[in-house]
Write a protein that holds these residues in place. Structure first.
Motif, PDB file in Angstrom:
ATOM      1  N   ARG A  52       3.047 -65.184  10.318  1.00 32.19           N
ATOM      2  CA  ARG A  52       3.069 -63.790   9.869  1.00 32.19           C
ATOM      3  C   ARG A  52       2.520 -62.863  10.948  1.00 32.19           C
ATOM      4  O   ARG A  52       3.074 -61.796  11.214  1.00 32.19           O
ATOM      5  CB  ARG A  52       2.261 -63.681   8.582  1.00 32.19           C
ATOM      6  N   LEU A  53       1.452 -63.270  11.586  1.00 30.93           N
ATOM      7  CA  LEU A  53       0.864 -62.442  12.637  1.00 30.93           C
ATOM      8  C   LEU A  53       1.772 -62.387  13.855  1.00 30.93           C
ATOM      9  O   LEU A  53       1.924 -61.327  14.477  1.00 30.93           O
ATOM     10  CB  LEU A  53      -0.515 -62.985  13.018  1.00 30.93           C
ATOM     11  N   LEU A  54       2.375 -63.512  14.202  1.00 32.18           N
ATOM     12  CA  LEU A  54       3.289 -63.531  15.347  1.00 32.18           C
ATOM     13  C   LEU A  54       4.450 -62.581  15.128  1.00 32.18           C
ATOM     14  O   LEU A  54       4.839 -61.830  16.031  1.00 32.18           O
ATOM     15  CB  LEU A  54       3.802 -64.958  15.577  1.00 32.18           C
ATOM     16  N   GLU A  55       4.985 -62.571  13.919  1.00 33.86           N
ATOM     17  CA  GLU A  55       6.085 -61.655  13.598  1.00 33.86           C
ATOM     18  C   GLU A  55       5.632 -60.203  13.736  1.00 33.86           C
ATOM     19  O   GLU A  55       6.359 -59.357  14.262  1.00 33.86           O
ATOM     20  CB  GLU A  55       6.579 -61.919  12.175  1.00 33.86           C
ATOM     21  N   ALA A  56       4.409 -59.934  13.299  1.00 40.25           N
ATOM     22  CA  ALA A  56       3.907 -58.561  13.341  1.00 40.25           C
ATOM     23  C   ALA A  56       3.676 -58.076  14.763  1.00 40.25           C
ATOM     24  O   ALA A  56       4.095 -56.968  15.128  1.00 40.25           O
ATOM     25  CB  ALA A  56       2.613 -58.458  12.534  1.00 40.25           C
ATOM     26  N   VAL A  57       3.008 -58.884  15.578  1.00 39.34           N
ATOM     27  CA  VAL A  57       2.713 -58.420  16.938  1.00 39.34           C
ATOM     28  C   VAL A  57       3.978 -58.330  17.785  1.00 39.34           C
ATOM     29  O   VAL A  57       4.133 -57.405  18.580  1.00 39.34           O
ATOM     30  CB  VAL A  57       1.632 -59.292  17.632  1.00 39.34           C
ATOM     31  N   SER A  58       4.889 -59.266  17.593  1.00 36.75           N
ATOM     32  CA  SER A  58       6.138 -59.196  18.360  1.00 36.75           C
ATOM     33  C   SER A  58       6.984 -58.011  17.902  1.00 36.75           C
ATOM     34  O   SER A  58       7.702 -57.408  18.696  1.00 36.75           O
ATOM     35  CB  SER A  58       6.923 -60.503  18.243  1.00 36.75           C
ATOM     36  N   GLY A  59       6.849 -57.653  16.626  1.00 35.60           N
ATOM     37  CA  GLY A  59       7.601 -56.531  16.081  1.00 35.60           C
ATOM     38  C   GLY A  59       7.132 -55.172  16.565  1.00 35.60           C
ATOM     39  O   GLY A  59       7.844 -54.176  16.420  1.00 35.60           O
ATOM     40  N   THR A  60       5.941 -55.104  17.160  1.00 38.10           N
ATOM     41  CA  THR A  60       5.441 -53.822  17.661  1.00 38.10           C
ATOM     42  C   THR A  60       6.160 -53.376  18.928  1.00 38.10           C
ATOM     43  O   THR A  60       6.149 -52.199  19.282  1.00 38.10           O
ATOM     44  CB  THR A  60       3.934 -53.888  17.965  1.00 38.10           C
ATOM     45  N   GLY A  61       6.749 -54.332  19.629  1.00 37.27           N
ATOM     46  CA  GLY A  61       7.389 -54.013  20.901  1.00 37.27           C
ATOM     47  C   GLY A  61       6.436 -53.988  22.074  1.00 37.27           C
ATOM     48  O   GLY A  61       6.860 -53.810  23.222  1.00 37.27           O
ATOM     49  N   LEU A  62       5.142 -54.189  21.816  1.00 34.39           N
ATOM     50  CA  LEU A  62       4.152 -54.217  22.895  1.00 34.39           C
ATOM     51  C   LEU A  62       4.035 -55.619  23.477  1.00 34.39           C
ATOM     52  O   LEU A  62       4.285 -56.613  22.777  1.00 34.39           O
ATOM     53  CB  LEU A  62       2.775 -53.805  22.356  1.00 34.39           C
ATOM     54  N   PRO A  63       3.600 -55.731  24.742  1.00 35.13           N
ATOM     55  CA  PRO A  63       3.245 -57.057  25.267  1.00 35.13           C
ATOM     56  C   PRO A  63       2.090 -57.609  24.428  1.00 35.13           C
ATOM     57  O   PRO A  63       1.238 -56.854  23.949  1.00 35.13           O
ATOM     58  CB  PRO A  63       2.784 -56.763  26.700  1.00 35.13           C
ATOM     59  N   PHE A  64       2.079 -58.922  24.237  1.00 33.34           N
ATOM     60  CA  PHE A  64       1.006 -59.514  23.460  1.00 33.34           C
ATOM     61  C   PHE A  64       0.673 -60.907  23.967  1.00 33.34           C
ATOM     62  O   PHE A  64       1.512 -61.591  24.561  1.00 33.34           O
ATOM     63  CB  PHE A  64       1.364 -59.566  21.969  1.00 33.34           C
TER      64      PHE A  64
END
Length: 201
Positions: free
Chosen positions: A89-101
């Motif tokens: 769930r967190l991976l989907e959220a951070v990748s969905g921001t469009g920012l490098p992570f």
């Protein structure tokens, strides 16, 4: 994300007023990136202040542990995100921001699972308790395509052991901005520590 600086300062800010002076002190020492951790109530406001007042430094949000935090960090101007571990769930959220992570991983299986999702750069945390530089050297054999930012227990003395590894792009460190120096507003000393860290690259 791993090539901006040899050391990524991992910073905990209790007072929003300290955020900009700390960022400027790091920049004066040659460090062009700062990870402000979401561990205190002041963190989001601190990120917003640094993003608006010190645009020369790349400011990111660390200790992102929920999708809501990822959204909040984007809203205040964070330019990258760092997580201590990573659920689906967190991976989907951070990748969905469009920012490098940089999602956190501590085991071979966790790193492989992130790689299956297309992640090639990640945080190795907690680095020292999880086996340190020797551990990362060992897994470079089966996972040479992955690059890491090890964080957790690393010092100016141990950092070169990590930076010598082909799979390490930078290290994360709290030693550049120790709480006592920040509390004392000894920003000149932080600049000295930043210069030492910048020279590790």
């Amino acid at each position: 994300m791993l090539d901006v600086s040899p050391v990524m300062p991992v910073v905990v800010v209790d007072d929003v007023a300290d955020a900009v002076p700390v960022a400027r002190a790091l920049l004066a020492g040659g460090i062009r990136v700062i990870e402000l951790t979401l561990r205190t109530p002041a963190a989001l406001a601190a990120i917003e202040k640094v993003a608006s007042e010190v645009p020369e430094i790349v400011v990111g949000a660390g200790t992102v542990t929920s999708p809501a935090q990822a959204r909040q960090a984007v809203d205040v101007g964070a330019r990258f995100l760092v997580t201590p571990g990573c659920t689906d769930r967190l991976l989907e959220a951070v990748s969905g921001t469009g920012l490098p992570f940089l999602p956190g991983a501590a085991t071979v299986s966790e790193a492989m699972r992130l790689a299956e999702h297309g992640v090639r750069e990640m945080k190795f945390f907690p680095a020292e308790p999880s086996g340190g530089a020797a551990y990362l050297k060992a897994i470079a054999g089966p996972l040479p395509q992955l690059r890491f930012c090890p964080t957790g227990g690393i010092t100016v003395e141990s950092a070169p052991r990590y930076l010598a590894l082909s799979t390490v792009g930078c290290v994360g460190g709290t030693w550049l901005t120790p709480k006592d120096l920040v509390a004392a507003k000894d920003f000149e000393r932080i600049t000295v520590l930043a210069k030492e860290a910048a020279e590790l690259g």
